[in-house]
Motif scaffolding. Structure first.
Motif, mmCIF file in Angstrom:
data_model
loop_
_atom_site.group_PDB
_atom_site.id
_atom_site.type_symbol
_atom_site.label_atom_id
_atom_site.label_comp_id
_atom_site.label_asym_id
_atom_site.label_seq_id
_atom_site.Cartn_x
_atom_site.Cartn_y
_atom_site.Cartn_z
ATOM 1 N N TRP A 88 0.860 -1.179 0.000
ATOM 2 C CA TRP A 88 0.000 0.000 0.000
ATOM 3 C C TRP A 88 0.892 1.224 0.000
ATOM 4 C CZ3 TRP A 88 -5.357 -0.125 -0.064
ATOM 5 C CH2 TRP A 88 -5.905 -1.422 -0.023
ATOM 6 N N GLU A 89 0.574 2.192 -0.845
ATOM 7 C CA GLU A 89 1.359 3.419 -0.933
ATOM 8 C C GLU A 89 0.651 4.537 -0.175
ATOM 9 O OE1 GLU A 89 1.677 3.881 -5.179
ATOM 10 O OE2 GLU A 89 3.520 2.692 -5.207
ATOM 11 N N ILE A 90 1.457 5.348 0.491
ATOM 12 C CA ILE A 90 0.955 6.543 1.180
ATOM 13 C C ILE A 90 1.354 7.727 0.308
ATOM 14 C CG2 ILE A 90 1.055 7.940 3.271
ATOM 15 C CD1 ILE A 90 1.954 5.320 4.730
ATOM 16 N N ILE A 91 0.368 8.482 -0.130
ATOM 17 C CA ILE A 91 0.592 9.563 -1.092
ATOM 18 C C ILE A 91 0.279 10.910 -0.439
ATOM 19 C CG2 ILE A 91 -0.147 10.531 -3.308
ATOM 20 C CD1 ILE A 91 -0.940 7.574 -4.018
ATOM 21 N N LEU A 92 1.207 11.855 -0.603
ATOM 22 C CA LEU A 92 1.002 13.222 -0.132
ATOM 23 C C LEU A 92 0.700 14.101 -1.339
ATOM 24 C CD1 LEU A 92 1.111 15.617 1.842
ATOM 25 C CD2 LEU A 92 3.608 15.592 1.584
ATOM 26 N N LYS A 93 -0.441 14.762 -1.296
ATOM 27 C CA LYS A 93 -0.829 15.716 -2.343
ATOM 28 C C LYS A 93 -0.820 17.103 -1.726
ATOM 29 C CE LYS A 93 -5.013 17.033 -4.561
ATOM 30 N NZ LYS A 93 -6.321 16.623 -5.031
ATOM 31 N N VAL A 94 -0.074 18.011 -2.336
ATOM 32 C CA VAL A 94 0.001 19.401 -1.879
ATOM 33 C C VAL A 94 -0.702 20.261 -2.923
ATOM 34 C CG1 VAL A 94 1.532 21.302 -1.233
ATOM 35 C CG2 VAL A 94 2.223 18.942 -0.733
ATOM 36 N N SER A 95 -1.828 20.838 -2.538
ATOM 37 C CA SER A 95 -2.587 21.704 -3.451
ATOM 38 C C SER A 95 -1.957 23.089 -3.470
ATOM 39 C CB SER A 95 -4.037 21.806 -2.997
ATOM 40 O OG SER A 95 -4.656 20.540 -3.076
ATOM 41 N N LEU A 96 -1.981 23.708 -4.651
ATOM 42 C CA LEU A 96 -1.385 25.026 -4.837
ATOM 43 C C LEU A 96 -2.450 26.062 -5.187
ATOM 44 C CD1 LEU A 96 1.577 23.858 -7.107
ATOM 45 C CD2 LEU A 96 1.660 24.313 -4.648
ATOM 46 N N THR A 97 -2.185 27.294 -4.800
ATOM 47 C CA THR A 97 -3.063 28.406 -5.160
ATOM 48 C C THR A 97 -2.771 28.829 -6.597
ATOM 49 O OG1 THR A 97 -1.485 30.090 -4.455
ATOM 50 C CG2 THR A 97 -3.008 29.243 -2.768
ATOM 51 N N ALA A 98 -3.580 29.727 -7.134
ATOM 52 C CA ALA A 98 -3.367 30.246 -8.482
ATOM 53 C C ALA A 98 -2.018 30.955 -8.596
ATOM 54 C CB ALA A 98 -4.498 31.189 -8.870
ATOM 55 N N SER A 99 -1.524 31.502 -7.480
ATOM 56 C CA SER A 99 -0.227 32.189 -7.498
ATOM 57 C C SER A 99 0.947 31.227 -7.301
ATOM 58 C CB SER A 99 -0.185 33.295 -6.438
ATOM 59 O OG SER A 99 -0.334 32.742 -5.144
ATOM 60 N N GLY A 100 0.657 29.946 -7.119
ATOM 61 C CA GLY A 100 1.716 28.951 -7.033
ATOM 62 C C GLY A 100 2.262 28.664 -5.648
ATOM 63 N N THR A 101 1.559 29.111 -4.608
ATOM 64 C CA THR A 101 1.988 28.787 -3.249
ATOM 65 C C THR A 101 1.087 27.686 -2.682
ATOM 66 O OG1 THR A 101 0.610 30.532 -2.290
ATOM 67 C CG2 THR A 101 2.902 31.108 -2.811
ATOM 68 N N THR A 102 1.566 27.052 -1.621
ATOM 69 C CA THR A 102 0.803 25.937 -1.060
ATOM 70 C C THR A 102 -0.503 26.411 -0.431
ATOM 71 O OG1 THR A 102 2.036 26.075 1.023
ATOM 72 C CG2 THR A 102 2.864 24.546 -0.634
ATOM 73 N N ALA A 103 -1.544 25.590 -0.593
ATOM 74 C CA ALA A 103 -2.848 25.881 -0.004
ATOM 75 C C ALA A 103 -3.138 24.905 1.131
ATOM 76 C CB ALA A 103 -3.939 25.795 -1.061
ATOM 77 N N ASN A 104 -2.957 23.602 0.868
ATOM 78 C CA ASN A 104 -3.195 22.576 1.889
ATOM 79 C C ASN A 104 -2.536 21.271 1.477
ATOM 80 O OD1 ASN A 104 -5.084 21.048 0.211
ATOM 81 N ND2 ASN A 104 -6.490 22.744 0.573
ATOM 82 N N ASN A 105 -2.540 20.321 2.404
ATOM 83 C CA ASN A 105 -1.941 18.998 2.188
ATOM 84 C C ASN A 105 -2.996 17.939 2.457
ATOM 85 O OD1 ASN A 105 0.686 20.299 2.175
ATOM 86 N ND2 ASN A 105 0.485 20.402 4.381
ATOM 87 N N LYS A 106 -2.873 16.823 1.755
ATOM 88 C CA LYS A 106 -3.783 15.708 1.999
ATOM 89 C C LYS A 106 -3.050 14.398 1.781
ATOM 90 C CE LYS A 106 -8.392 14.044 0.688
ATOM 91 N NZ LYS A 106 -8.346 12.746 1.059
ATOM 92 N N ILE A 107 -3.203 13.509 2.745
ATOM 93 C CA ILE A 107 -2.630 12.167 2.638
ATOM 94 C C ILE A 107 -3.730 11.217 2.170
ATOM 95 C CG2 ILE A 107 -1.854 10.184 4.019
ATOM 96 C CD1 ILE A 107 0.399 12.088 3.575
ATOM 97 N N SER A 108 -3.380 10.338 1.250
ATOM 98 C CA SER A 108 -4.299 9.281 0.826
ATOM 99 C C SER A 108 -3.490 7.993 0.679
ATOM 100 C CB SER A 108 -4.996 9.646 -0.488
ATOM 101 O OG SER A 108 -4.037 9.851 -1.506
ATOM 102 N N THR A 109 -4.194 6.884 0.550
ATOM 103 C CA THR A 109 -3.526 5.604 0.383
ATOM 104 C C THR A 109 -4.126 4.858 -0.796
ATOM 105 O OG1 THR A 109 -5.051 4.511 1.927
ATOM 106 C CG2 THR A 109 -3.010 5.386 2.856
ATOM 107 N N VAL A 110 -3.303 4.034 -1.401
ATOM 108 C CA VAL A 110 -3.770 3.211 -2.513
ATOM 109 C C VAL A 110 -2.983 1.904 -2.490
ATOM 110 C CG1 VAL A 110 -2.160 4.203 -4.191
ATOM 111 C CG2 VAL A 110 -4.279 3.182 -4.985
ATOM 112 N N GLY A 111 -3.721 0.811 -2.709
ATOM 113 C CA GLY A 111 -3.073 -0.493 -2.777
ATOM 114 C C GLY A 111 -2.560 -0.764 -4.178
ATOM 115 N N ARG A 112 -1.380 -1.351 -4.245
ATOM 116 C CA ARG A 112 -0.867 -1.805 -5.545
ATOM 117 C C ARG A 112 -1.297 -3.256 -5.677
ATOM 118 N NH1 ARG A 112 4.989 -0.515 -6.974
ATOM 119 N NH2 ARG A 112 5.458 -1.864 -5.208
ATOM 120 N N CYS A 113 -2.445 -3.430 -6.341
ATOM 121 C CA CYS A 113 -3.107 -4.735 -6.376
ATOM 122 C C CYS A 113 -3.318 -5.211 -7.803
ATOM 123 C CB CYS A 113 -4.474 -4.639 -5.689
ATOM 124 S SG CYS A 113 -4.410 -3.899 -4.044
ATOM 125 N N VAL A 114 -3.535 -6.508 -7.926
ATOM 126 C CA VAL A 114 -3.819 -7.106 -9.224
ATOM 127 C C VAL A 114 -5.293 -6.961 -9.509
ATOM 128 C CG1 VAL A 114 -3.804 -9.235 -10.561
ATOM 129 C CG2 VAL A 114 -1.968 -8.750 -8.977
#
Length: 114
Positions: A88-114
């Motif tokens: 299972w992978e832990i993924i960090l997504k960092v959202s950016l504003t229109a001006s290119g600076t960070t807005a927020n962070n979100k962790i999600s997970t996904v299984g590498r499955c068949v």
């Protein structure tokens, strides 16, 4: 033979995923806490990439979506379940504003499955 296959399919369906989700949830929570503390709103893309380099994480920049993402961790599968997963992978997504600076962070997970 058909009865054996049917029994196996029923068993696999009941077992669900073999991963102990406690470990996955704990590691995901740790990464969320770390990202929230160390990548606050208002940071530049370069700040995020520098943070990633210090933490052994390589970010990918998706300009059209205005976000950065990285695989920050992996948790190995601990058993045979509904899906055959290697990990299972832990993924960090960092959202950016229109001006290119960070807005927020979100962790999600996904299984590498068949």
């Amino acid at each position: 033979m058909k009865a054996t296959v049917a029994a196996f399919v029923a068993f696999v369906s009941l077992v669900g995923c073999g991963l102990d989700h406690t470990v996955l949830r704990a590691k995901s929570s740790d990464w969320q806490t770390k990202a929230d503390a160390e990548i606050p709103a208002g940071r530049t893309v370069e700040d995020v990439k520098t943070w990633g380099a210090k933490n052994g994480v390589s970010f990918h920049h998706v300009d059209q979506k205005r976000w950065l993402y990285a695989i920050v961790g992996r948790v190995p599968e601990s058993g045979f379940g509904k899906y055959v997963c290697s990990d299972w992978e832990i993924i960090l997504k960092v959202s950016l504003t229109a001006s290119g600076t960070t807005a927020n962070n979100k962790i999600s997970t996904v299984g590498r499955c068949v």
